[in-house]
Design a protein around this motif. Structure first.
Motif, short mmCIF file in Angstrom:
data_model
loop_
_atom_site.label_atom_id
_atom_site.label_comp_id
_atom_site.label_asym_id
_atom_site.label_seq_id
_atom_site.Cartn_x
_atom_site.Cartn_y
_atom_site.Cartn_z
N PHE A 66 0.86 -1.19 0.00
CA PHE A 66 0.00 0.00 0.00
C PHE A 66 0.89 1.24 0.00
O PHE A 66 2.09 1.17 0.21
N ASN B 264 -6.04 2.14 -1.26
CA ASN B 264 -4.89 1.42 -0.72
C ASN B 264 -3.81 2.38 -0.20
O ASN B 264 -2.62 2.10 -0.26
N CYS C 45 -6.80 6.01 6.52
CA CYS C 45 -6.45 4.95 5.57
C CYS C 45 -7.63 4.63 4.68
O CYS C 45 -8.80 4.86 5.03
N VAL D 155 -6.64 -0.93 3.21
CA VAL D 155 -5.49 -1.00 4.12
C VAL D 155 -5.92 -1.74 5.39
O VAL D 155 -6.83 -1.29 6.08
#
Length: 399
Positions: A300, A328, A347, A351
């Motif tokens: 990521f 991601n 995030c 993730v």
């Protein structure tokens, strides 16, 4: 021995001589004297106390306890027999004008609309009465103000009379008296009869004028603010200065100030909306720039950035913009100010981390507090480390 109240015999008496009956200190260690007679009015009945001097020593408070009037001094009296007292006449006259004005205003409200006065406050700059109504119109207030000022122009006498409880039936009292002995009535013939222990001028003309300023709802009543006498002139002068200042700033004559002010407010709102839109565009551009700068790492993309003196809403919006564009991407932001550090963790949905848990691990490093959700969390604390050092702590949580 009780203190003889000279202010009832002659409310215009400003200077007097008295014998000292007692000197002492109260529970707080404040020095006071009790005299055999005094022209100093003690706090009571909604009217503040007089101030002045005793033998040129300032009298800053006056209270009555069990018929004895204490004069609190900023100093001590060396004499044990006689002293000369002098009251602050401007303060006394002001209180007399405000108190008599309140009688006139309250009587006018009750006579014209049946609105009784349930309380009165004589403040340093403004006076107020609480009226027993939850709705007062501009038309009613203006009508009562006009009636009150007519009573003043007519220069009616203001009389005081000591009566017994049995004699009260001969008077059309505005409200019941609160005492059964030593009853003192303040009377404006054919207009107002009221039990009162305050000081008043001997005619309505000496009140000068009455001006109603504004009113507001207060505990199912209407709290109305007003001024009398010299305070009316002060209010006029103060407001005139403000108006003159606004006419100069807005380059508009007085009669057009309201419309000019409305235009300025509307223009300001439009500018604020424009600035808000531009800030959002800048944040969107900044988000795209950061996404180009950082590439995918360990499955990521990690975007880490230390800012200086940014606002929390800005960096929160920036983090949201990034994670909305890329599922991601992981975002760690630290904002450094003069005395504190702030953190934003965010995030995308792909993730596999919980931002509130990451934040929880690093907050103790700065004695911080914060919280959030799995996808975005924020907090702040003391500047115990640098912004870069705190960022390093965040990145360690990825190991």
């Amino acid at each position: 021995m009780k203190t003889e109240k000279l202010y009832y015999q002659d409310p215009y008496l400003g200077r007097f001589t008295a014998s000292i009956l007692h000197k002492g200190k109260d529970e707080q260690g404040q020095f006071y004297v009790v005299l055999d007679q005094t022209a100093f009015y003690p706090t009571g009945g909604g009217q503040p106390h007089d101030t002045g001097t005793l033998d040129d020593i300032e009298v800053y408070n006056v209270v009555e306890i069990d018929g004895k009037i204490r004069h609190y001094l900023n100093g001590t009296l060396d004499k044990d027999q006689e002293c000369v007292g002098e009251i602050d006449w401007e303060r006394r006259l002001d209180h007399m004008q405000q108190h008599a004005g309140q009688h006139i205003l309250s009587a006018a409200f009750e006579e014209e609309y049946g609105y009784k006065t349930v309380s009165f406050h004589l403040g340093k700059e403004l006076c107020s009465i609480d009226l027993a109504t939850d709705l007062l119109t501009k038309e009613e207030a203006l009508a009562v103000e006009n009636i009150a000022n007519i009573i003043i122009i007519e220069n009616r006498p203001i009389e005081t009379r000591w009566v017994t409880k049995d004699e009260l039936i001969h008077y059309r009292l505005r409200k019941k008296v609160s005492v059964s002995q030593n009853i003192r009535l303040v009377i404006i013939p054919d207009f107002d009869y009221n039990g009162c222990g305050g000081t008043h001028p001997n005619s309505t003309g000496q009140v000068g004028s009455i001006e109603i300023l504004h009113w507001e709802n207060h505990k199912k009543h209407t709290r109305l603010y007003f001024v009398c006498g010299k305070r009316v002139r002060h209010q006029l002068h103060e407001k005139h200065q403000v108006i003159q200042g606004l006419t100069a700033i807005l380059s508009t004559p007085q009669e057009q100030l309201i419309e000019a002010t409305k235009r300025v407010i509307e223009q300001t709102r439009e500018l604020e909306n424009t600035v808000k839109d531009l800030k959002l565009q800048l944040i969107d551009y900044e988000a795209a720039s950061l996404m180009e700068k950082y590439t995918n790492q360990i499955g990521f993309r990690l975007i880490e950035q230390v800012f200086e003196n940014r606002t929390m809403p800005e960096i929160q919006q920036l983090a949201k913009n990034i994670t909305a564009k890329s599922t991601n991407t992981l975002v760690f932001f630290v904002n450094e100010t003069i005395d504190k550090l702030q953190i934003v963790c965010a995030c995308g949905s792909d993730v596999p981390m919980k931002m509130n848990q990451v934040l929880k691990q690093v907050l103790p490093r700065i004695n911080g507090k914060g919280g959030g959700t799995d996808t975005i969390a924020q907090g702040g604390g003391e500047k115990l480390v640098t912004g870069k050092e705190l960022m390093a702590e965040l990145v360690k949580e990825l190991d």
